[in-house]
Design a protein around this motif. Structure first.
Motif, PDB file in Angstrom:
ATOM      1  N   SER A 253     -36.214   0.748  -0.990  1.00 38.97           N
ATOM      2  CA  SER A 253     -37.058   0.169  -2.037  1.00 38.97           C
ATOM      3  C   SER A 253     -36.492  -1.178  -2.470  1.00 38.97           C
ATOM      4  O   SER A 253     -35.302  -1.457  -2.307  1.00 38.97           O
ATOM      5  CB  SER A 253     -37.158   1.109  -3.242  1.00 38.97           C
ATOM      6  N   SER A 254     -37.368  -2.005  -3.005  1.00 34.77           N
ATOM      7  CA  SER A 254     -36.938  -3.346  -3.411  1.00 34.77           C
ATOM      8  C   SER A 254     -36.468  -3.375  -4.863  1.00 34.77           C
ATOM      9  O   SER A 254     -36.104  -4.415  -5.371  1.00 34.77           O
ATOM     10  CB  SER A 254     -38.085  -4.340  -3.215  1.00 34.77           C
ATOM     11  N   GLY A 255     -36.465  -2.226  -5.518  1.00 42.18           N
ATOM     12  CA  GLY A 255     -36.042  -2.150  -6.915  1.00 42.18           C
ATOM     13  C   GLY A 255     -34.548  -2.334  -7.087  1.00 42.18           C
ATOM     14  O   GLY A 255     -33.795  -2.543  -6.124  1.00 42.18           O
ATOM     15  N   LEU A 256     -34.108  -2.195  -8.296  1.00 45.47           N
ATOM     16  CA  LEU A 256     -32.709  -2.402  -8.646  1.00 45.47           C
ATOM     17  C   LEU A 256     -31.784  -1.415  -7.931  1.00 45.47           C
ATOM     18  O   LEU A 256     -30.723  -1.781  -7.441  1.00 45.47           O
ATOM     19  CB  LEU A 256     -32.534  -2.280 -10.167  1.00 45.47           C
ATOM     20  N   LEU A 257     -32.203  -0.143  -7.838  1.00 46.71           N
ATOM     21  CA  LEU A 257     -31.357   0.883  -7.233  1.00 46.71           C
ATOM     22  C   LEU A 257     -31.422   0.900  -5.709  1.00 46.71           C
ATOM     23  O   LEU A 257     -30.556   1.469  -5.059  1.00 46.71           O
ATOM     24  CB  LEU A 257     -31.737   2.262  -7.773  1.00 46.71           C
ATOM     25  N   GLN A 258     -32.429   0.301  -5.126  1.00 53.15           N
ATOM     26  CA  GLN A 258     -32.625   0.242  -3.675  1.00 53.15           C
ATOM     27  C   GLN A 258     -32.473   1.623  -3.033  1.00 53.15           C
ATOM     28  O   GLN A 258     -31.666   1.832  -2.132  1.00 53.15           O
ATOM     29  CB  GLN A 258     -31.674  -0.763  -3.033  1.00 53.15           C
ATOM     30  N   LEU A 259     -33.305   2.560  -3.481  1.00 51.60           N
ATOM     31  CA  LEU A 259     -33.295   3.914  -2.948  1.00 51.60           C
ATOM     32  C   LEU A 259     -34.035   3.977  -1.623  1.00 51.60           C
ATOM     33  O   LEU A 259     -34.947   3.190  -1.363  1.00 51.60           O
ATOM     34  CB  LEU A 259     -33.967   4.866  -3.952  1.00 51.60           C
TER      35      LEU A 259
END
Length: 141
Positions: A17-23
């Motif tokens: 994912s491109s979010g902060l956590l990059q899950l």
């Protein structure tokens, strides 16, 4: 009217994912002659979830907007690779190392697509040059 593209491979990939956590999120991926479609998993189902567990809405990565597939790395039985878009955006994926790796199939399909585009462009140039260069003399023969 466009015809559905031929499916070359259908299966699971994990996308970062491109979010902060990059899950890492499981995606059902469908590789066609025109690109890669990514379907979200609706529930927390396992790897072989029924098709109803996958959303019908898909994100499409079309080959016309993909530059390359690179950054291949092998770690703990997984293949990590990156799809680089024409805009420079990088999308990270991973898949099991067993069998034919997704990165290789995506890269080959991308090369096939770009080659077909180049051939089509060459044909179009040749046809337009032949049309513009015609003097009409051959038509009498």
């Amino acid at each position: 009217m466009s015809f559905p593209a031929k499916v070359m491979r259908d299966g699971l990939l994990e996308k970062r994912s491109s979010g902060l956590l990059q899950l890492w999120k499981k995606k059902r991926c469908v590789l066609t002659e025109e690109g890669l479609r990514l379907h979200d998993c609706k529930g927390g189902g396992g790897g072989d979830a029924p098709s109803s567990a996958w959303s019908s809405k898909a994100k499409e990565l079309r080959f016309e907007r993909i530059d390359t597939v690179d950054c291949v790395e092998y770690k703990r039985g997984l293949v990590y690779f990156t799809v680089v878009m024409a805009t420079g955006k990088e999308i990270d994926f991973r898949c099991p190392q067993d069998g034919t790796a997704w990165n290789a199939e995506i890269a080959l399909a991308l090369v096939r697509y770009k080659n077909l585009q180049a051939v089509q462009t060459g044909r179009n140039r040749h046809l337009s040059a032949a049309h513009l260069g015609s003097t009409g003399e051959d038509e009498e023969l």
